[in-house]
Enzyme design. Structure first.
Site, mmCIF file in Angstrom:
data_model
loop_
_atom_site.group_PDB
_atom_site.id
_atom_site.type_symbol
_atom_site.label_atom_id
_atom_site.label_comp_id
_atom_site.label_asym_id
_atom_site.label_seq_id
_atom_site.Cartn_x
_atom_site.Cartn_y
_atom_site.Cartn_z
ATOM 1 N N CYS A 1 19.991 -12.922 24.654
ATOM 2 C CA CYS A 1 19.996 -14.220 25.319
ATOM 3 C C CYS A 1 21.386 -14.716 25.710
ATOM 4 O O CYS A 1 21.507 -15.584 26.569
ATOM 5 C CB CYS A 1 19.303 -15.247 24.428
ATOM 6 S SG CYS A 1 17.681 -14.682 23.857
ATOM 7 N N HIS B 1 20.515 -21.011 28.445
ATOM 8 C CA HIS B 1 19.491 -19.978 28.314
ATOM 9 C C HIS B 1 18.130 -20.652 28.236
ATOM 10 O O HIS B 1 17.919 -21.581 27.452
ATOM 11 C CB HIS B 1 19.750 -19.141 27.058
ATOM 12 C CG HIS B 1 18.569 -18.355 26.601
ATOM 13 N ND1 HIS B 1 17.925 -17.452 27.424
ATOM 14 C CD2 HIS B 1 17.898 -18.335 25.422
ATOM 15 C CE1 HIS B 1 16.908 -16.917 26.768
ATOM 16 N NE2 HIS B 1 16.878 -17.434 25.553
ATOM 17 N N ASN C 1 10.578 -16.923 29.156
ATOM 18 C CA ASN C 1 11.888 -16.606 28.602
ATOM 19 C C ASN C 1 12.168 -15.134 28.900
ATOM 20 O O ASN C 1 11.569 -14.246 28.299
ATOM 21 C CB ASN C 1 11.884 -16.874 27.089
ATOM 22 C CG ASN C 1 13.204 -16.518 26.412
ATOM 23 O OD1 ASN C 1 13.995 -15.733 26.925
ATOM 24 N ND2 ASN C 1 13.424 -17.075 25.232
#
Length: 337
Positions: free
Chosen positions: A116, A264, A294
């Site tokens: 991430c 993120h 995500n």
């Protein structure tokens, strides 16, 4: 070479065509509701691979970059590929992608394994290559097929993650449009977001393949992705606000001097906690995970591209980009758009 400054000059991304929406997950699991999933995650649908490899996604994102922005592939000096799901243990998937794209054989190419915060680290590496005079144009690709590691019966992670690839052109510039970096690592949190088995520390075996169901009804084996959601949230709240403060200090800026914050795209729950904790106004905080999920290292560059396309990010704006997650690792910088 223009100079030893570095700038992002183009971003394109690729999403695999298969889509899994919240309705499909509700029908499959027979629990929760579409709205409950959205309220917890901020996600209504996510793109997932259907047999594609990371090299497929990476090559398609790069080809879009070349086409959309008129980039000459022969001008690329270095290829950096951030992925946690490479095609092979060896060779590096970057070598596969170099060949697929027909990049010149004098192009440097390597993989680095990060999740991430991978985009931020990739910018730092790209800037370093340019500052050292090693490269003038770096093709940075962030790509993952993390959904391949998720147990189909684990709704805790299936509701969150999607697959994607982003291609970013970083090139030498007379001005330093990519600023200084705040980077950090805390490996003591490695077990909170992990695929426990399958590599050399815990090779695949009948024991690692055995599935177990926890008290919340989520089933996985040691060969599947595991995420301790509460602990990851605690890490994020303890780390990201400080990283934001240090980044502002490094650039002699105040919070109000930043035009847009692009974090993120983890989940709505995490991002709203962070936004309120740091005191960022909603109009300066960009989120775009609703129809993407995500996508790990690809979330920030995709959000930057979407923000620019929507007019939320204009030439000359200061944008703070912040990545955080698996490792634990985190990173932040200021980009002059």
């Amino acid at each position: 070479m223009k100079g030893f400054g570095a700038a992002i000059s183009a971003i394109s991304y690729y999403l695999p065509p298969k889509v899994v929406d919240n309705r499909a997950l509700v029908e499959e699991f027979g629990t929760w509701t579409e709205d409950k999933i959205y309220q917890k995650t901020g996600i209504r649908e996510r793109h997932v691979v259907d047999g594609e490899l990371v090299s497929d996604l990476a090559a398609r994102a790069a080809e879009k970059l070349f086409e959309e922005h008129g980039v000459d592939r022969d001008s690329i000096d270095f290829l950096l590929l951030c992925t946690e799901s490479p095609d092979y243990y060896l060779p590096a998937t970057a070598c596969v992608v170099q060949d697929r794209l027909g990049l010149k054989k004098t192009t440097g190419a390597l993989d680095y394994n990060l999740g991430c915060s991978g985009f931020i680290y990739g910018l730092a590496l790209s800037k370093g290559l340019i500052a050292a005079g090693i490269a003038s144009r770096v093709l940075l690709i962030t790509a993952d097929t993390l959904t391949r590691t998720i147990n189909p019966k684990d709704k805790s992670t299936r509701t969150i993650f999607g697959d994607a690839a982003a291609a970013i052109l970083v090139e030498a510039s007379d001005t330093a449009r990519i600023g200084d970096f705040v980077l950090g690592t805390d490996g003591s949190g490695m077990d909170k977001l992990i695929i426990p088995a399958g590599a050399w520390a815990a090779p695949r075996s009948p024991e690692t393949a055995a599935e177990r169901t926890n008290k919340w009804g989520n089933t996985r084996s040691a060969e599947n992705l595991y995420m301790n959601g509460p602990e990851v949230l605690n890490f994020t709240l303890a780390t990201v606000p400080e990283a934001v403060s240090r980044t502002l200090e490094a650039h002699s800026l105040k919070l109000e001097d930043v035009d847009l914050f692009v974090f993120h795209q983890a989940t709505l729950l995490i991002l709203e906690h962070l936004r309120k904790e740091i005191g960022i106004p909603p109009e300066k905080f960009f989120m775009n995970m609703e129809n993407k999920g995500n996508t790990v290292s690809a979330t920030i560059p995709m959000a930057l591209r979407d923000a620019a396309d929507e007019g939320r990010l204009r030439p000359g704006d200061r944008v703070m980009a912040v990545g955080f997650g698996v490792g634990y690792s985190w990173g932040a910088t200021i980009i002059r758009w």
